[in-house]
Design an enzyme around this catalytic site. Structure first.
Site, PDB file in Angstrom:
ATOM      1  NE  ARG A   1      -6.084  -3.860  11.365  1.00 20.45           N
ATOM      2  CZ  ARG A   1      -6.362  -3.120  10.291  1.00 20.45           C
ATOM      3  NH1 ARG A   1      -6.505  -1.804  10.413  1.00 20.45           N
ATOM      4  NH2 ARG A   1      -6.490  -3.676   9.113  1.00 20.45           N
TER       5      ARG A   1
ATOM      6  CG  HIS B   1      -1.180  -4.276  10.141  1.00 21.96           C
ATOM      7  ND1 HIS B   1      -1.838  -4.083   8.946  1.00 21.96           N
ATOM      8  CD2 HIS B   1      -2.006  -5.070  10.878  1.00 21.96           C
ATOM      9  CE1 HIS B   1      -3.003  -4.704   8.958  1.00 21.96           C
ATOM     10  NE2 HIS B   1      -3.130  -5.306  10.133  1.00 21.96           N
TER      11      HIS B   1
ATOM     12  CG  ASN C   1      -1.068  -1.628   6.201  1.00 20.45           C
ATOM     13  OD1 ASN C   1      -1.589  -2.309   7.080  1.00 20.45           O
ATOM     14  ND2 ASN C   1       0.196  -1.770   5.847  1.00 20.45           N
TER      15      ASN C   1
ATOM     16  CG  HIS D   1     -10.037  -8.909  16.096  1.00 18.42           C
ATOM     17  ND1 HIS D   1     -10.288  -9.601  14.933  1.00 18.42           N
ATOM     18  CD2 HIS D   1      -8.955  -8.118  15.835  1.00 18.42           C
ATOM     19  CE1 HIS D   1      -9.401  -9.247  14.011  1.00 18.42           C
ATOM     20  NE2 HIS D   1      -8.575  -8.354  14.545  1.00 18.42           N
TER      21      HIS D   1
END
Length: 325
Positions: A64, A68, A96, A195
């Site tokens: 992740r 990001h 975040n 996920h």
């Protein structure tokens, strides 16, 4: 200018453009550090393995973190920077703040690499490699990481607010956000498959489990409510696995869950809700090899988003700060 001369000029321009493109592509290569830091990849791999062995959830966090990073001004390590007097940190953007994690793991890997090759390997590359090694550590796919990225000297709080997909996003919003980064709807679904590991905080799925909607399994909602109170502000940070079935294994159960209306986030379940991506979810639920292959390919493509190469950017000494002489 006669037609022959004109054609010659056009040909010369095309050759120059082709050479420029080849040169640009050459900056990113799996072999980029073979001559300058041949033990870089094994050093990073060992560091990430240790981190994931200490905390299995860290694998999801590192994947992740890479995502990001790449979605905000490209894969340049900007998400790793702390705030300075000249810019706000992306770490404090809503998407975040108190959510994205794994910074200390990347810093630890950077320290190990600096011991053997000081000033050679960028934080952006370490993060890219860490995401791949994290996937492998929990049974996920591997892929060749193209290398040669350099680190940014600034971050963008504003782009972190606008460019990162929301856990409350609609399908059209998700498709649009990923398309803006050059990723297709299929690649978006494949990347969402990350996920299959990791956890989410109560406040990002509370609305879904208390919605009494037709797109959520009642038993699943009831189970999730036990650890996530209805009242806003109560238990907001309590965690639940994104995949209730095999939360620590990188597999295709995420897609099977969606077909049973057991997606934890709104942005998960919209992938299978009567829309254009239903067939992709169905395919991945039946063909784990296809999912794993597509995920790996999508990660490579995501890693190509607007890298700093050549003389652009710097090689940071530590990942959280720009070098100062």
């Amino acid at each position: 200018m006669d037609s022959f001369a004109a054609k010659g000029v056009i040909f010369s321009v095309l050759v120059l453009l082709l050479l420029a493109n080849i040169q640009c592509e050459a900056y990113l290569s799996p072999k980029f550090y073979d001559g300058t830091c041949p033990k870089a990849l094994s050093t990073i791999r060992n560091s990430i393995r240790r981190a994931v062995s200490r905390e299995r959830r860290m694998a999801a966090s590192l994947i992740r973190l890479h995502f990001h990073d790449c979605f905000v001004q490209g894969c340049d390590g900007s998400v790793l920077l702390d705030a300075t007097s000249s810019f706000q940190s992306e770490k404090t953007a809503p998407a975040n703040r108190n959510s994205v994690r794994g910074f200390e793991v990347i810093e630890a890997a950077k320290r190990e690499v600096e011991k053997i090759c000081p000033g050679v390997v960028s934080c952006a590359d370490i993060l890219s490699v860490a995401a791949r090694d994290a996937s492998v550590a929990v049974g996920g796919p591997t892929w060749q990481v193209k290398l040669g990225r350099r680190d940014s000297t600034t971050a963008s709080f504003s782009l972190a607010q606008t460019d990162l997909p929301s856990p409350f996003a609609s399908l059209s919003d998700l498709i649009s956000k990923f398309a803006a980064k050059g990723l297709s709807a299929r690649e978006m679904v494949a990347l969402s498959g990350s996920h299959t590991i990791g956890q989410a905080q109560c406040f990002v799925f509370r609305n879904r489990i208390y919605s009494n909607g037709t797109d959520i399994d009642a038993g699943f909602a009831s189970t999730r409510r036990r650890q996530c109170p209805a009242a806003n502000g109560v238990g907001d940070s309590k965690l639940a696995p994104l995949d209730l079935v095999t939360p620590n294994s990188f597999d295709n159960n995420y897609f099977k869950n969606l077909m049973r209306k057991k997606g934890l986030l709104i942005s998960d379940q919209v992938l299978f809700s009567g829309g254009s991506t239903d067939s992709i979810v169905s395919e991945y639920s039946k063909n784990p090899r296809t999912f794993l292959s597509d995920f790996a390919s999508a990660m490579v493509k995501m890693g190509d988003i607007e890298p700093l190469t050549g003389q652009n950017g710097i090689i940071r000494k530590i990942c959280s700060a720009v070098n100062y002489k």
